[in-house]
Scaffold this motif. Structure first.
Motif, PDB file in Angstrom:
ATOM      1  N   THR A 164       0.825  -1.223   0.000  1.00  0.00           N
ATOM      2  CA  THR A 164       0.000   0.000   0.000  1.00  0.00           C
ATOM      3  C   THR A 164       0.856   1.269   0.000  1.00  0.00           C
ATOM      4  O   THR A 164       0.705   2.133  -0.880  1.00  0.00           O
ATOM      5  N   PRO A 165       1.762   1.476   0.954  1.00  0.00           N
ATOM      6  CA  PRO A 165       2.595   2.699   0.898  1.00  0.00           C
ATOM      7  C   PRO A 165       3.520   2.719  -0.305  1.00  0.00           C
ATOM      8  O   PRO A 165       3.856   3.792  -0.824  1.00  0.00           O
ATOM      9  N   LEU A 166       3.924   1.540  -0.764  1.00  0.00           N
ATOM     10  CA  LEU A 166       4.815   1.502  -1.927  1.00  0.00           C
ATOM     11  C   LEU A 166       4.087   1.986  -3.180  1.00  0.00           C
ATOM     12  O   LEU A 166       4.665   2.736  -3.994  1.00  0.00           O
ATOM     13  N   GLN A 167       2.826   1.565  -3.336  1.00  0.00           N
ATOM     14  CA  GLN A 167       2.044   2.040  -4.485  1.00  0.00           C
ATOM     15  C   GLN A 167       1.824   3.555  -4.388  1.00  0.00           C
ATOM     16  O   GLN A 167       1.871   4.271  -5.399  1.00  0.00           O
ATOM     17  N   ALA A 168       1.606   4.035  -3.150  1.00  0.00           N
ATOM     18  CA  ALA A 168       1.408   5.485  -2.973  1.00  0.00           C
ATOM     19  C   ALA A 168       2.669   6.246  -3.348  1.00  0.00           C
ATOM     20  O   ALA A 168       2.607   7.302  -4.001  1.00  0.00           O
ATOM     21  N   ILE A 169       3.831   5.721  -2.954  1.00  0.00           N
ATOM     22  CA  ILE A 169       5.092   6.384  -3.316  1.00  0.00           C
ATOM     23  C   ILE A 169       5.258   6.435  -4.824  1.00  0.00           C
ATOM     24  O   ILE A 169       5.694   7.457  -5.398  1.00  0.00           O
ATOM     25  N   LYS A 170       4.910   5.340  -5.490  1.00  0.00           N
ATOM     26  CA  LYS A 170       5.019   5.307  -6.945  1.00  0.00           C
ATOM     27  C   LYS A 170       4.115   6.360  -7.592  1.00  0.00           C
ATOM     28  O   LYS A 170       4.506   7.037  -8.551  1.00  0.00           O
ATOM     29  N   LEU A 171       2.890   6.486  -7.074  1.00  0.00           N
ATOM     30  CA  LEU A 171       1.968   7.473  -7.630  1.00  0.00           C
ATOM     31  C   LEU A 171       2.475   8.889  -7.406  1.00  0.00           C
ATOM     32  O   LEU A 171       2.439   9.748  -8.304  1.00  0.00           O
ATOM     33  N   ASN A 210       4.568  20.488  -4.621  1.00  0.00           N
ATOM     34  CA  ASN A 210       5.707  19.554  -4.635  1.00  0.00           C
ATOM     35  C   ASN A 210       6.161  19.225  -3.216  1.00  0.00           C
ATOM     36  O   ASN A 210       6.502  18.079  -2.899  1.00  0.00           O
ATOM     37  N   CYS A 211       6.172  20.217  -2.368  1.00  0.00           N
ATOM     38  CA  CYS A 211       6.560  19.963  -0.972  1.00  0.00           C
ATOM     39  C   CYS A 211       5.567  19.043  -0.297  1.00  0.00           C
ATOM     40  O   CYS A 211       5.939  18.167   0.509  1.00  0.00           O
ATOM     41  N   GLU A 212       4.287  19.234  -0.609  1.00  0.00           N
ATOM     42  CA  GLU A 212       3.266  18.364  -0.022  1.00  0.00           C
ATOM     43  C   GLU A 212       3.448  16.933  -0.483  1.00  0.00           C
ATOM     44  O   GLU A 212       3.345  16.001   0.301  1.00  0.00           O
ATOM     45  N   ILE A 213       3.713  16.749  -1.812  1.00  0.00           N
ATOM     46  CA  ILE A 213       3.929  15.397  -2.341  1.00  0.00           C
ATOM     47  C   ILE A 213       5.178  14.775  -1.726  1.00  0.00           C
ATOM     48  O   ILE A 213       5.205  13.597  -1.361  1.00  0.00           O
ATOM     49  N   ALA A 214       6.229  15.560  -1.587  1.00  0.00           N
ATOM     50  CA  ALA A 214       7.462  15.059  -0.982  1.00  0.00           C
ATOM     51  C   ALA A 214       7.218  14.619   0.460  1.00  0.00           C
ATOM     52  O   ALA A 214       7.760  13.610   0.929  1.00  0.00           O
ATOM     53  N   ALA A 215       6.394  15.387   1.162  1.00  0.00           N
ATOM     54  CA  ALA A 215       6.070  15.013   2.543  1.00  0.00           C
ATOM     55  C   ALA A 215       5.304  13.692   2.574  1.00  0.00           C
ATOM     56  O   ALA A 215       5.527  12.842   3.466  1.00  0.00           O
ATOM     57  N   LYS A 216       4.390  13.506   1.602  1.00  0.00           N
ATOM     58  CA  LYS A 216       3.647  12.244   1.544  1.00  0.00           C
ATOM     59  C   LYS A 216       4.590  11.071   1.257  1.00  0.00           C
ATOM     60  O   LYS A 216       4.465   9.995   1.844  1.00  0.00           O
ATOM     61  N   ILE A 217       5.525  11.315   0.322  1.00  0.00           N
ATOM     62  CA  ILE A 217       6.486  10.264   0.001  1.00  0.00           C
ATOM     63  C   ILE A 217       7.314   9.907   1.231  1.00  0.00           C
ATOM     64  O   ILE A 217       7.538   8.736   1.541  1.00  0.00           O
ATOM     65  N   GLU A 254       6.436  10.252   4.331  1.00  0.00           N
ATOM     66  CA  GLU A 254       5.554   9.576   5.281  1.00  0.00           C
ATOM     67  C   GLU A 254       5.422   8.089   4.936  1.00  0.00           C
ATOM     68  O   GLU A 254       5.494   7.218   5.815  1.00  0.00           O
ATOM     69  N   LYS A 255       5.205   7.822   3.661  1.00  0.00           N
ATOM     70  CA  LYS A 255       5.063   6.425   3.242  1.00  0.00           C
ATOM     71  C   LYS A 255       6.380   5.664   3.376  1.00  0.00           C
ATOM     72  O   LYS A 255       6.392   4.471   3.702  1.00  0.00           O
ATOM     73  N   ALA A 256       7.480   6.371   3.139  1.00  0.00           N
ATOM     74  CA  ALA A 256       8.791   5.723   3.312  1.00  0.00           C
ATOM     75  C   ALA A 256       9.002   5.356   4.772  1.00  0.00           C
ATOM     76  O   ALA A 256       9.540   4.274   5.088  1.00  0.00           O
ATOM     77  N   ASP A 257       8.582   6.250   5.687  1.00  0.00           N
ATOM     78  CA  ASP A 257       8.682   5.928   7.111  1.00  0.00           C
ATOM     79  C   ASP A 257       7.817   4.725   7.465  1.00  0.00           C
ATOM     80  O   ASP A 257       8.179   3.894   8.308  1.00  0.00           O
ATOM     81  N   GLU A 258       6.664   4.640   6.817  1.00  0.00           N
ATOM     82  CA  GLU A 258       5.772   3.511   7.064  1.00  0.00           C
ATOM     83  C   GLU A 258       6.430   2.202   6.626  1.00  0.00           C
ATOM     84  O   GLU A 258       6.382   1.200   7.342  1.00  0.00           O
ATOM     85  N   ILE A 259       7.051   2.241   5.447  1.00  0.00           N
ATOM     86  CA  ILE A 259       7.763   1.043   4.971  1.00  0.00           C
ATOM     87  C   ILE A 259       8.925   0.706   5.901  1.00  0.00           C
ATOM     88  O   ILE A 259       9.187  -0.468   6.208  1.00  0.00           O
ATOM     89  N   ASP A 260       9.613   1.750   6.365  1.00  0.00           N
ATOM     90  CA  ASP A 260      10.719   1.535   7.301  1.00  0.00           C
ATOM     91  C   ASP A 260      10.232   0.858   8.588  1.00  0.00           C
ATOM     92  O   ASP A 260      10.914  -0.001   9.154  1.00  0.00           O
ATOM     93  N   GLY A 261       9.046   1.182   9.033  1.00  0.00           N
ATOM     94  CA  GLY A 261       8.469   0.542  10.214  1.00  0.00           C
ATOM     95  C   GLY A 261       8.197  -0.934   9.979  1.00  0.00           C
ATOM     96  O   GLY A 261       8.447  -1.773  10.854  1.00  0.00           O
ATOM     97  N   TYR A 262       7.689  -1.232   8.789  1.00  0.00           N
ATOM     98  CA  TYR A 262       7.452  -2.646   8.464  1.00  0.00           C
ATOM     99  C   TYR A 262       8.768  -3.430   8.424  1.00  0.00           C
ATOM    100  O   TYR A 262       8.844  -4.582   8.867  1.00  0.00           O
ATOM    101  N   ILE A 263       9.794  -2.798   7.872  1.00  0.00           N
ATOM    102  CA  ILE A 263      11.101  -3.473   7.806  1.00  0.00           C
ATOM    103  C   ILE A 263      11.638  -3.738   9.212  1.00  0.00           C
ATOM    104  O   ILE A 263      12.204  -4.799   9.491  1.00  0.00           O
ATOM    105  N   ARG A 264      11.459  -2.753  10.108  1.00  0.00           N
ATOM    106  CA  ARG A 264      11.903  -2.960  11.489  1.00  0.00           C
ATOM    107  C   ARG A 264      11.130  -4.102  12.145  1.00  0.00           C
ATOM    108  O   ARG A 264      11.677  -4.866  12.936  1.00  0.00           O
ATOM    109  N   GLU A 265       9.863  -4.229  11.803  1.00  0.00           N
ATOM    110  CA  GLU A 265       9.054  -5.315  12.352  1.00  0.00           C
ATOM    111  C   GLU A 265       9.571  -6.677  11.862  1.00  0.00           C
ATOM    112  O   GLU A 265       9.662  -7.643  12.631  1.00  0.00           O
ATOM    113  N   ILE A 266       9.921  -6.719  10.571  1.00  0.00           N
ATOM    114  CA  ILE A 266      10.489  -7.960  10.035  1.00  0.00           C
ATOM    115  C   ILE A 266      11.790  -8.298  10.740  1.00  0.00           C
ATOM    116  O   ILE A 266      12.042  -9.439  11.119  1.00  0.00           O
ATOM    117  N   THR A 267      12.623  -7.277  10.919  1.00  0.00           N
ATOM    118  CA  THR A 267      13.902  -7.497  11.599  1.00  0.00           C
ATOM    119  C   THR A 267      13.690  -7.969  13.029  1.00  0.00           C
ATOM    120  O   THR A 267      14.389  -8.858  13.526  1.00  0.00           O
TER     121      THR A 267
END
Length: 412
Positions: free
Chosen positions: A207-214, A229-236, A238-251
């Motif tokens: 889900t966050p990965l698809q949002a980053i792509k969009l 552009n700043c708003e989109i960058a902030a969204k990107i 945010e989603k990157a942080d979300e993915i980072d959280g999932y990676i920490r959970e896997i670890t």
């Protein structure tokens, strides 16, 4: 079992040979000398009569009477029930009456020898049949147990009550079966959990990965205002942080303790553990020509699980044997406040300073392993066990080798 059957047949053959041989000896040789003794005595007596030195029959136990025959038929046939011989001595005939061997003597010896042989044969055969029925046949059936367990058949039945000679063996095999079954269930549960977590996290990451792509596509194709552009960058971000959280959970899930190490904490005398280690490794290291010494110590009560502490010390000893140079292994003791320190030191190549921080990590193996097999879990398990016993473990590099120290706490 084939070997036993051949041994059984050989024993039967030997018994039959002994039986036949003893009877043959009795029939042919046992009474030969006794039956012909009278002939020898009669010949000697005839010589004495011929030489005129005959006095009496005291020296001739088989000869009953000696009589000179006068030619009359009546005198010839007299002599009662005794057997007799007729000998010519100096032109005259003499009758020698002798005692024949009692007719029952041979038969009594036959009965005695055959009875003893039969009793011994029956005892040997009964012993062999007992061994076959109560030991070999059950062991043949039990020998399939390790093979079935190795194949993963953990439901193989164990008939403990039938084979009393294998009670401890069956008890141990049953414990092994239960332990393997437990580990198998835990492994399946672990794999199921890991698979579920990975599938769930993989789905959540999409889900966050698809949002980053969009958002990235929007930045690349559309001319947006700086604010947008700043708003989109902030969204990107945010989603990157979300993915980072999932990676920490896997670890985190991968670092969770994957061993169910049960410890029964209590109190025990230190000498109980050291005695077991010393008893087991003294002969083994003597065979390996490795100098082994256990330093002097004062016995004391320590906290923990006796069997688990022995397991930890065994692990350290095995590492010292495998990764040392085989010259020397020493166990020493020291005290620090309310703790007892046990150090297992070995000579040989030590790890480098860069490797020392990782020595207790799971699946980690140092540069000194050479061609020795191993999983890299020994010291990790030791640390987990000691942690559950409120103990600690340390490793230190020495000039001539390695030293690992176990810390056990005293109850007071």
């Amino acid at each position: 079992m084939r070997t036993f059957n051949r041994i059984f047949a050989a024993v039967m053959g030997i018994i039959l040979l002994v039986f036949a041989g003893s009877n043959f000896y009795i029939a042919v040789y046992a009474y030969t000398d006794g039956e012909r003794q009278y002939r020898v005595e009669a010949k000697r007596l005839a010589e004495e009569i011929r030489d005129g030195v005959f006095t009496d029959l005291s020296g001739y136990p088989s000869i009953v009477r000696v009589e000179k025959l006068d030619g009359e038929a009546k005198a010839f046939w007299e002599g009662g029930r005794e057997d007799y011989l007729i000998k010519e001595i100096g032109g005259e005939y003499y009758r020698f009456d002798y005692k024949a061997e009692p007719k029952g003597g041979r038969s009594r010896l036959f009965v005695l020898v055959n009875t003893v042989t039969a009793v011994l044969a029956a005892a040997v055969l009964l012993l062999l049949l007992f061994i076959k029925r109560n030991i070999l046949l059950p062991f043949t059936r039990l020998s399939e147990l390790p093979y079935e367990l190795a194949k993963g058949n953990l439901t193989v039945p164990l008939e403990e009550s039938r084979y009393r000679f294998f009670g401890r063996f069956l008890w141990g095999m049953d414990l092994l079966r239960e332990s393997l079954e437990k580990h198998k269930e835990e492994e399946l549960r672990f794999l199921k959990e890991r698979k579920t977590i990975c599938l769930s996290l993989s789905h959540d990451i999409k889900t966050p990965l698809q949002a980053i792509k969009l958002y990235a596509k929007a930045l690349s194709k559309f001319n947006q205002s700086p604010e947008k552009n700043c708003e989109i960058a902030a969204k990107i971000n945010e989603k990157a942080d979300e993915i980072d959280g999932y990676i920490r959970e896997i670890t985190r899930t991968q670092k969770e303790d994957f061993f169910d190490l049960t410890v029964e904490n209590g109190e025990f005398y230190l000498s109980e553990a050291i005695r077991k280690i010393e008893t087991y490794y003294a002969d083994k290291l003597d065979f390996l020509k490795t100098e082994f010494a256990v330093g002097a110590y004062t016995d004391c009560i320590v906290k923990g699980d006796l069997e688990r502490v022995v397991e930890v010390l065994q692990n350290l000893m095995e590492n010292a044997i495998k990764y040392g140079d085989g010259r020397r292994i020493h166990i020493t003791f020291s005290d620090e406040e309310d703790c007892r320190m046990i150090t297992v030191a070995n000579s040989g190549d030590a790890l480098s300073e860069n490797e020392m921080p990782y020595i207790f990590d799971s699946f980690w193996r140092g540069s000194n392993v050479r061609n020795q097999s191993g999983s890299g879990l020994g010291l990790y398990i030791c640390r987990c066990l000691l942690s559950k016993m409120d103990g600690e473990i340390f490793a230190a590099k020495r000039e001539d080798g390695m030293a690992v120290t176990v810390l056990l706490r005293k109850p007071f």
